[in-house]
Design a protein around this motif. Structure first.
Motif, short mmCIF file in Angstrom:
data_model
loop_
_atom_site.label_atom_id
_atom_site.label_comp_id
_atom_site.label_asym_id
_atom_site.label_seq_id
_atom_site.Cartn_x
_atom_site.Cartn_y
_atom_site.Cartn_z
N VAL A 227 36.34 3.98 23.71
CA VAL A 227 35.88 3.65 22.36
C VAL A 227 36.85 2.68 21.69
N GLN A 228 38.13 2.85 21.91
CA GLN A 228 39.13 1.94 21.33
C GLN A 228 38.91 0.51 21.80
N ARG A 229 38.42 0.36 23.01
CA ARG A 229 38.26 -0.96 23.62
C ARG A 229 36.88 -1.57 23.39
N MET A 230 35.99 -0.81 22.77
CA MET A 230 34.61 -1.25 22.60
C MET A 230 34.34 -1.71 21.16
N THR A 231 33.29 -2.50 21.01
CA THR A 231 32.84 -2.91 19.69
C THR A 231 31.80 -1.91 19.19
N GLU A 232 31.46 -2.00 17.91
CA GLU A 232 30.40 -1.15 17.37
C GLU A 232 29.11 -1.34 18.15
N ASP A 233 28.80 -2.59 18.47
CA ASP A 233 27.57 -2.88 19.21
C ASP A 233 27.60 -2.29 20.62
N ASP A 234 28.77 -2.29 21.25
CA ASP A 234 28.91 -1.68 22.58
C ASP A 234 28.53 -0.20 22.53
N LEU A 235 28.95 0.47 21.46
CA LEU A 235 28.66 1.90 21.33
C LEU A 235 27.17 2.19 21.16
N ALA A 236 26.44 1.20 20.70
CA ALA A 236 25.00 1.38 20.46
C ALA A 236 24.15 1.00 21.66
N LEU A 237 24.77 0.61 22.77
CA LEU A 237 24.00 0.24 23.96
C LEU A 237 23.17 1.43 24.45
N GLN A 238 21.94 1.13 24.85
CA GLN A 238 21.04 2.17 25.32
C GLN A 238 20.81 2.03 26.82
N ASN A 239 20.62 3.16 27.49
CA ASN A 239 20.33 3.15 28.92
C ASN A 239 18.83 2.88 29.12
N LYS A 240 18.37 2.97 30.34
CA LYS A 240 16.97 2.65 30.64
C LYS A 240 16.00 3.58 29.92
N ASP A 241 16.44 4.77 29.55
CA ASP A 241 15.59 5.73 28.83
C ASP A 241 15.70 5.56 27.32
N GLY A 242 16.56 4.64 26.87
CA GLY A 242 16.73 4.40 25.45
C GLY A 242 17.80 5.26 24.79
N MET B 238 21.71 7.73 13.72
CA MET B 238 20.33 7.39 13.39
C MET B 238 19.63 6.57 14.48
N ILE B 239 20.32 6.27 15.56
CA ILE B 239 19.70 5.54 16.67
C ILE B 239 18.98 6.56 17.55
N ARG B 240 17.68 6.42 17.60
CA ARG B 240 16.87 7.35 18.37
C ARG B 240 16.96 7.03 19.85
N GLY B 241 16.90 8.08 20.65
CA GLY B 241 16.94 7.93 22.10
C GLY B 241 15.58 8.18 22.71
N LYS B 242 15.59 8.81 23.84
CA LYS B 242 14.36 9.09 24.59
C LYS B 242 13.34 9.80 23.71
N GLN B 243 12.12 9.33 23.78
CA GLN B 243 11.00 9.89 23.01
C GLN B 243 11.27 9.84 21.51
N GLY B 244 12.11 8.91 21.08
CA GLY B 244 12.36 8.73 19.65
C GLY B 244 13.15 9.84 18.99
N LYS B 245 13.91 10.60 19.76
CA LYS B 245 14.67 11.73 19.22
C LYS B 245 16.08 11.31 18.83
N THR B 246 16.54 11.86 17.71
CA THR B 246 17.90 11.58 17.23
C THR B 246 18.91 12.42 18.02
N PRO B 247 20.18 12.02 17.99
CA PRO B 247 21.21 12.85 18.60
C PRO B 247 21.23 14.27 18.01
N LEU B 248 20.97 14.39 16.71
CA LEU B 248 20.91 15.70 16.07
C LEU B 248 19.86 16.59 16.75
N TYR B 249 18.70 16.04 16.99
CA TYR B 249 17.63 16.79 17.67
C TYR B 249 18.10 17.22 19.06
N MET B 250 18.74 16.30 19.78
CA MET B 250 19.20 16.62 21.14
C MET B 250 20.22 17.75 21.15
N ALA B 251 21.14 17.71 20.18
CA ALA B 251 22.15 18.77 20.09
C ALA B 251 21.47 20.12 19.83
#
Length: 120
Positions: free
Chosen positions: A21-36, A64-77
């Motif tokens: 994380v120290q070496r990454m940009t904000e945009d790097d942290l927001a990168l999504q995998n093939k499933d989003g 607030m960045i939704r992942g697979k099936q439009g779910k938030t990290p909060l939902y996943m947790a």
């Protein structure tokens, strides 16, 4: 394809995540995998709050960045029953920006996971 951050978060490698994380940009942290899914989705599923905190400190938009099936990290947790992670992510999620359906889904998943009293 997952980034190194996705893999480290899923593997619960807190020290390695901090270094990345120290070496990454904000945009790097927001990168999504093939499933989003972003790496914070993997952190939410892992339940390691410290990993999520490091990521959110660098990029406040992550919850607030939704992942697979439009779910938030909060939902996943909540889906994985991680009480402490749900509490943390609730505190950094813009709850008012969630749709009515998302709020209902969160309520249902927290009930299913026996996470009563986790969110106000």
């Amino acid at each position: 394809m997952e980034t190194a951050l996705h893999i480290a978060a899923a593997a619960k490698r807190t020290a390695f995540v901090k270094e990345l994380v120290q070496r990454m940009t904000e945009d790097d942290l927001a990168l999504q995998n093939k499933d989003g899914n972003t790496a914070i989705c993997f952190a939410a599923a892992s339940g390691i709050v410290e990993i999520a905190k490091v990521m959110v400190e660098k990029n406040k938009r992550l919850p607030m960045i939704r992942g697979k099936q439009g779910k938030t990290p909060l939902y996943m947790a909540a889906l994985f029953g991680h009480r402490e992670m749900v509490s943390y992510l609730y505190s950094v999620t813009t709850f008012g920006s969630l749709s009515r359906d998302e709020k209902i889904s969160l309520l249902l998943v927290t009930i299913s996971a026996d996470l009563y009293g986790t969110m106000p």
